[in-house]
Design an enzyme around this catalytic site. Structure first.
Site, PDB file in Angstrom:
ATOM      1  N   SER A  16     -12.916  -2.117  -8.396  1.00 49.99           N
ATOM      2  CA  SER A  16     -11.797  -1.864  -9.313  1.00 49.99           C
ATOM      3  C   SER A  16     -12.046  -2.432 -10.708  1.00 49.99           C
ATOM      4  CB  SER A  16     -10.523  -2.479  -8.746  1.00 49.99           C
ATOM      5  OG  SER A  16     -10.267  -1.942  -7.476  1.00 49.99           O
ATOM      6  N   GLY A  17     -12.481  -3.693 -10.783  1.00 46.53           N
ATOM      7  CA  GLY A  17     -12.680  -4.334 -12.082  1.00 46.53           C
ATOM      8  C   GLY A  17     -13.863  -3.744 -12.829  1.00 46.53           C
ATOM      9  N   THR A  43     -14.143  -2.748  -2.681  1.00 45.02           N
ATOM     10  CA  THR A  43     -13.401  -3.128  -1.464  1.00 45.02           C
ATOM     11  C   THR A  43     -12.054  -2.423  -1.385  1.00 45.02           C
ATOM     12  OG1 THR A  43     -14.453  -5.292  -1.430  1.00 45.02           O
ATOM     13  CG2 THR A  43     -12.401  -5.071  -0.192  1.00 45.02           C
ATOM     14  N   CYS A  44     -11.287  -2.441  -2.474  1.00 47.40           N
ATOM     15  CA  CYS A  44      -9.927  -1.906  -2.430  1.00 47.40           C
ATOM     16  C   CYS A  44      -9.909  -0.458  -1.952  1.00 47.40           C
ATOM     17  CB  CYS A  44      -9.278  -2.019  -3.805  1.00 47.40           C
ATOM     18  SG  CYS A  44      -7.702  -1.171  -3.910  1.00 47.40           S
ATOM     19  N   CYS A  49      -7.436  -2.342   0.450  1.00 52.30           N
ATOM     20  CA  CYS A  49      -6.022  -1.965   0.234  1.00 52.30           C
ATOM     21  C   CYS A  49      -5.686  -0.528   0.601  1.00 52.30           C
ATOM     22  CB  CYS A  49      -5.639  -2.144  -1.232  1.00 52.30           C
ATOM     23  SG  CYS A  49      -6.479  -3.444  -2.094  1.00 52.30           S
ATOM     24  N   LYS A  52      -6.268   0.490   4.325  1.00 50.99           N
ATOM     25  CA  LYS A  52      -5.342  -0.377   5.082  1.00 50.99           C
ATOM     26  C   LYS A  52      -3.916   0.141   5.001  1.00 50.99           C
ATOM     27  CE  LYS A  52      -3.017  -2.994   3.146  1.00 50.99           C
ATOM     28  NZ  LYS A  52      -3.360  -4.226   2.471  1.00 50.99           N
ATOM     29  N   TYR A 179      -3.192 -12.816   4.519  1.00 55.05           N
ATOM     30  CA  TYR A 179      -2.867 -11.408   4.282  1.00 55.05           C
ATOM     31  C   TYR A 179      -3.442 -10.507   5.380  1.00 55.05           C
ATOM     32  CZ  TYR A 179      -1.602 -12.086  -0.695  1.00 55.05           C
ATOM     33  OH  TYR A 179      -1.004 -12.431  -1.872  1.00 55.05           O
ATOM     34  N   GLU A 183      -1.459  -8.401   8.279  1.00 60.04           N
ATOM     35  CA  GLU A 183      -1.405  -6.943   8.110  1.00 60.04           C
ATOM     36  C   GLU A 183      -2.025  -6.244   9.326  1.00 60.04           C
ATOM     37  OE1 GLU A 183      -3.148  -6.276   4.236  1.00 60.04           O
ATOM     38  OE2 GLU A 183      -1.265  -6.742   3.229  1.00 60.04           O
ATOM     39  N   GLY A 264     -10.323 -15.514   5.025  1.00 62.71           N
ATOM     40  CA  GLY A 264     -10.578 -15.628   3.595  1.00 62.71           C
ATOM     41  C   GLY A 264     -11.822 -14.872   3.162  1.00 62.71           C
ATOM     42  N   ALA A 344       2.269  -8.543  -2.496  1.00 63.99           N
ATOM     43  CA  ALA A 344       2.924  -8.078  -1.261  1.00 63.99           C
ATOM     44  C   ALA A 344       1.982  -8.235  -0.092  1.00 63.99           C
ATOM     45  CB  ALA A 344       3.324  -6.616  -1.412  1.00 63.99           C
ATOM     46  N   HIS A 439      24.581   2.095  -4.262  1.00 64.81           N
ATOM     47  CA  HIS A 439      25.059   1.939  -2.892  1.00 64.81           C
ATOM     48  C   HIS A 439      24.941   3.253  -2.132  1.00 64.81           C
ATOM     49  CE1 HIS A 439      27.365   0.127   0.300  1.00 64.81           C
ATOM     50  NE2 HIS A 439      28.160   1.189   0.316  1.00 64.81           N
ATOM     51  N   GLU A 444      20.266  -2.925  -3.490  1.00 66.14           N
ATOM     52  CA  GLU A 444      21.491  -3.403  -4.140  1.00 66.14           C
ATOM     53  C   GLU A 444      21.708  -4.891  -3.878  1.00 66.14           C
ATOM     54  OE1 GLU A 444      25.347  -1.953  -2.595  1.00 66.14           O
ATOM     55  OE2 GLU A 444      24.263  -1.215  -0.858  1.00 66.14           O
TER      56      GLU A 444
HETATM   57  P1  NDP Z   1      -6.138 -15.456   2.990  1.00 68.24           P
HETATM   58  O1  NDP Z   1      -6.606 -16.420   1.981  1.00 68.24           O
HETATM   59  O2  NDP Z   1      -4.903 -14.707   2.771  1.00 68.24           O
HETATM   60  O3  NDP Z   1      -5.959 -16.215   4.376  1.00 68.24           O
HETATM   61  C1  NDP Z   1      -7.024 -16.879   4.971  1.00 68.24           C
HETATM   62  C2  NDP Z   1      -6.524 -17.507   6.243  1.00 68.24           C
HETATM   63  O4  NDP Z   1      -7.640 -18.033   6.959  1.00 68.24           O
HETATM   64  C3  NDP Z   1      -5.587 -18.679   6.003  1.00 68.24           C
HETATM   65  O5  NDP Z   1      -4.658 -18.712   7.044  1.00 68.24           O
HETATM   66  C4  NDP Z   1      -6.526 -19.868   6.052  1.00 68.24           C
HETATM   67  O6  NDP Z   1      -5.907 -21.038   6.451  1.00 68.24           O
HETATM   68  C5  NDP Z   1      -7.509 -19.437   7.120  1.00 68.24           C
HETATM   69  N1  NDP Z   1      -8.836 -20.020   6.955  1.00 68.24           N
HETATM   70  C6  NDP Z   1      -9.535 -20.165   5.817  1.00 68.24           C
HETATM   71  N2  NDP Z   1     -10.741 -20.698   6.076  1.00 68.24           N
HETATM   72  C7  NDP Z   1     -10.800 -20.901   7.395  1.00 68.24           C
HETATM   73  C8  NDP Z   1     -11.781 -21.439   8.272  1.00 68.24           C
HETATM   74  N3  NDP Z   1     -12.938 -21.886   7.818  1.00 68.24           N
HETATM   75  N4  NDP Z   1     -11.502 -21.491   9.591  1.00 68.24           N
HETATM   76  C9  NDP Z   1     -10.323 -21.041  10.068  1.00 68.24           C
HETATM   77  N5  NDP Z   1      -9.349 -20.531   9.292  1.00 68.24           N
HETATM   78  C10 NDP Z   1      -9.596 -20.464   7.971  1.00 68.24           C
HETATM   79  O7  NDP Z   1      -7.404 -14.513   3.264  1.00 68.24           O
HETATM   80  P2  NDP Z   1      -7.570 -13.071   3.937  1.00 68.24           P
HETATM   81  O8  NDP Z   1      -8.912 -13.093   4.553  1.00 68.24           O
HETATM   82  O9  NDP Z   1      -6.401 -12.711   4.757  1.00 68.24           O
HETATM   83  O10 NDP Z   1      -7.608 -12.124   2.661  1.00 68.24           O
HETATM   84  C11 NDP Z   1      -8.541 -12.388   1.612  1.00 68.24           C
HETATM   85  C12 NDP Z   1      -7.927 -12.128   0.271  1.00 68.24           C
HETATM   86  O11 NDP Z   1      -7.833 -10.735   0.072  1.00 68.24           O
HETATM   87  C13 NDP Z   1      -6.507 -12.645   0.120  1.00 68.24           C
HETATM   88  O12 NDP Z   1      -6.475 -13.969  -0.347  1.00 68.24           O
HETATM   89  C14 NDP Z   1      -5.907 -11.694  -0.855  1.00 68.24           C
HETATM   90  O13 NDP Z   1      -6.118 -12.208  -2.141  1.00 68.24           O
HETATM   91  C15 NDP Z   1      -6.682 -10.422  -0.653  1.00 68.24           C
HETATM   92  N6  NDP Z   1      -5.866  -9.446   0.108  1.00 68.24           N
HETATM   93  C16 NDP Z   1      -4.724  -8.992  -0.451  1.00 68.24           C
HETATM   94  C17 NDP Z   1      -3.934  -8.080   0.220  1.00 68.24           C
HETATM   95  C18 NDP Z   1      -2.671  -7.612  -0.405  1.00 68.24           C
HETATM   96  O14 NDP Z   1      -2.516  -7.744  -1.618  1.00 68.24           O
HETATM   97  N7  NDP Z   1      -1.729  -7.050   0.362  1.00 68.24           N
HETATM   98  C19 NDP Z   1      -4.298  -7.582   1.535  1.00 68.24           C
HETATM   99  C20 NDP Z   1      -5.504  -8.157   2.052  1.00 68.24           C
HETATM  100  C21 NDP Z   1      -6.253  -9.049   1.356  1.00 68.24           C
HETATM  101  P3  NDP Z   1      -5.282 -22.074   5.402  1.00 68.24           P
HETATM  102  O15 NDP Z   1      -3.966 -21.508   4.984  1.00 68.24           O
HETATM  103  O16 NDP Z   1      -5.183 -23.326   6.188  1.00 68.24           O
HETATM  104  O17 NDP Z   1      -6.260 -22.178   4.275  1.00 68.24           O
END
Ligand code: NDP
Length: 450
Positions: A16-17, A43-44, A49, A52, A179, A183, A264, A344, A439, A444
């Site tokens: 995207s970027g 990726t998106c 996105c 998905k 996320y 999802e 992550g 979201a 309404h 609302e």
């Molecule tokens: P997120 O950062 O949302 O969540 C990662 C999760 O994994 C958290 O619960 C985190 O725990 C946990 N975690 C991180 N490291 C470890 C580890 N080493 N061992 C076990 N658990 C771990 O990442 P996602 O992978 O879900 O998504 C990646 C990114 O993609 C998002 O941050 C978002 O920016 C983007 N995205 C956006 C969407 C949207 O806009 N709808 C949809 C999908 C992705 P803790 O909280 O403790 O760190």
């Protein structure tokens, strides 16, 4: 511009970027090339996105078919065929990949469908061995899914592979509480999988407001999703019948058919020659940039997830646009404002938010007012679906200025986009109160919160 270099801009990464930056730079008159080792769109579009969201739509029919009976409809023998949905989604991804490629071509951007590495300050070497030079270089390589470091982690998949599965897994374990975990938990649950989420803490969706996180957890559990908290991977073993036995801390082993890592995403900055040309990286491998997306090397810039500022597509697009306007446009330099970005989670039901959570606002502002509306959407009432929605508005107590809005409700992301304009513009609770409700709608509630 001088012809000292082959190109005015070389972009690595056509997500995207990168695509936005390249297209806009070209429209400002720059000679642009872009390299992409996977597929144009990033990726998106290719494995994030967009596909998905299509799966989210596909999954939601499960509830609609269930609910429609109360609205007088009878649908006999409703069946779901994963391969039909998967192939239709992938076909649309192909279409979008074609459109993105066409956009670049229409702007005379040269596309190299191969990996590119920096081999000199202004020099890029392509996988084929071709060497090119560029006055400016933009890194837009995104991020890659992180796999927990445990024995057997090769048996798990990431969101990349989730779109290509041969069948819906009967039992799936999803690691992570962010996320992607929430999802895909919603998606597979609607398709009939037995879903278990395991998370290393007891906090899901850490950056979202606590009341909404609690509501999502409660609804997800009601829908049959299992949660195991304080569970960290110890290992995954593959059994003779193809199933996987997952061991984790604090809980018994679990046998499943698929493990999905959603723990992550790590900035994709390895093996690009960045450090060799002196580009500074942060502790997580992210490229360090200033507010104009410039690295510490004067002519090298970076946008999107590889900088790990806000890992969201629309943010990467804005950064790409701002970079191109700043470096190649006729006007003043443009910096992206990363504050108050609406977001979201396309869980079932979805969450949407803009601005500060109640906790953040209390810490930062001290004196705040919280308004909320906790209601059962009309459609759920008639359908007999015991699922409540929650809207929250956080205001600065002294000025009445809205500093955050948070919603969990069907279509919350659609409503949030409009509400986010008001928050970004600095409107007050009184401005919302002065607006007449439409309404009957869920939206609302935004102007009726008490
Ligand atoms: P997120 O950062 O949302 O969540 C990662 C999760 O994994 C958290 O619960 C985190 O725990 C946990 N975690 C991180 N490291 C470890 C580890 N080493 N061992 C076990 N658990 C771990 O990442 P996602 O992978 O879900 O998504 C990646 C990114 O993609 C998002 O941050 C978002 O920016 C983007 N995205 C956006 C969407 C949207 O806009 N709808 C949809 C999908 C992705 P803790 O909280 O403790 O760190």
């Amino acid at each position: 511009m001088a012809d000292e270099y082959d190109y005015d801009l070389f972009t690595i990464g056509a997500g995207s970027g990168g695509v936005r930056a390249s297209r806009v730079a070209a429209s400002h008159g720059a000679r642009v090339a872009i390299a992409e080792e996977f597929r144009v769109g990033g990726t998106c579009v290719i494995r994030g996105c967009v596909p998905k969201k299509m799966l989210v739509y596909g999954a939601h029919f499960a509830e609609d078919i269930e609910d429609c009976q109360k609205f007088g409809w009878t649908i006999e023998k409703a069946t779901f065929d994963w391969k039909t949905l998967r192939d239709n989604v992938l076909a649309d991804v192909d279409r979008l990949n074609g459109l993105y490629t066409e956009t670049l071509e229409n702007h005379d951007v040269t596309i190299f469908h191969e990996k590119a590495t920096l081999t000199g300050e202004h020099e890029i070497t392509l996988a084929s061995g071709k060497v090119v030079t560029a006055k400016h270089i933009l890194i837009a390589t995104g991020a890659t899914p992180r796999r927990p470091d445990c024995p057997g982690n090769e048996h798990g998949i990431t969101s990349n592979e989730a779109f290509h599965l041969d069948a819906v897994p009967k039992r799936i374990l999803i690691a992570g509480g962010g996320y992607i975990a929430n999802e895909f938990a919603g998606i597979f649950n609607e398709f009939g999988s037995q879903v278990t989420i395991i998370n290393r803490t007891d906090t899901l969706l850490r950056s979202y407001d606590e009341s909404l996180r609690d509501r999502l957890l409660q609804i997800s559990m009601m829908k049959g999703i299992d949660f195991r908290f304080h569970a960290e991977f110890r290992g995954i073993e593959k059994n003779d019948d193809g199933s996987l036995t997952v061991s984790m801390t604090n809980h018994e082993d679990l046998e499943v058919d698929c493990v999905l890592f959603a723990t992550g995403r790590t900035p994709h900055t390895k093996d690009l020659g960045l450090q060799e040309v002196g580009v500074e990286l942060g502790e997580g491998g992210e490229i360090l940039v200033d507010r104009f997306s410039k690295t510490n090397v004067d002519h090298i810039y970076a946008v999107g997830d590889c900088t790990d500022r806000v890992q969201l597509t629309p943010v990467a697009i804005r950064e790409g646009q701002a970079f191109a306007d700043t470096v190649f446009g006729p006007g003043d330099p443009v910096a992206v404002d990363h504050s108050c970005v609406a977001s979201a989670v396309f869980s079932h039901p979805p969450i949407a938010a803009v601005g500060m959570t109640e906790g953040e606002a209390r810490n930062k502002l001290g004196d705040i007012k919280v308004y909320q509306s906790d209601f059962r959407p009309m459609k759920n009432v008639l359908a007999g679906r015991n699922e409540r929605s929650l809207f929250k508005m956080i205001c600065d107590a002294s000025s009445g200025k809205i500093v955050g809005i948070h919603m969990i409700a069907p279509e919350a992301p659609e409503m949030m986009q409009a509400a986010a304009i008001a928050v970004k513009a600095g409107l007050t609770k009184a401005d919302f109160d002065a607006t007449t409700a439409i309404h009957p709608t869920m939206a609302e509630e935004l102007v009726l919160m008490r």
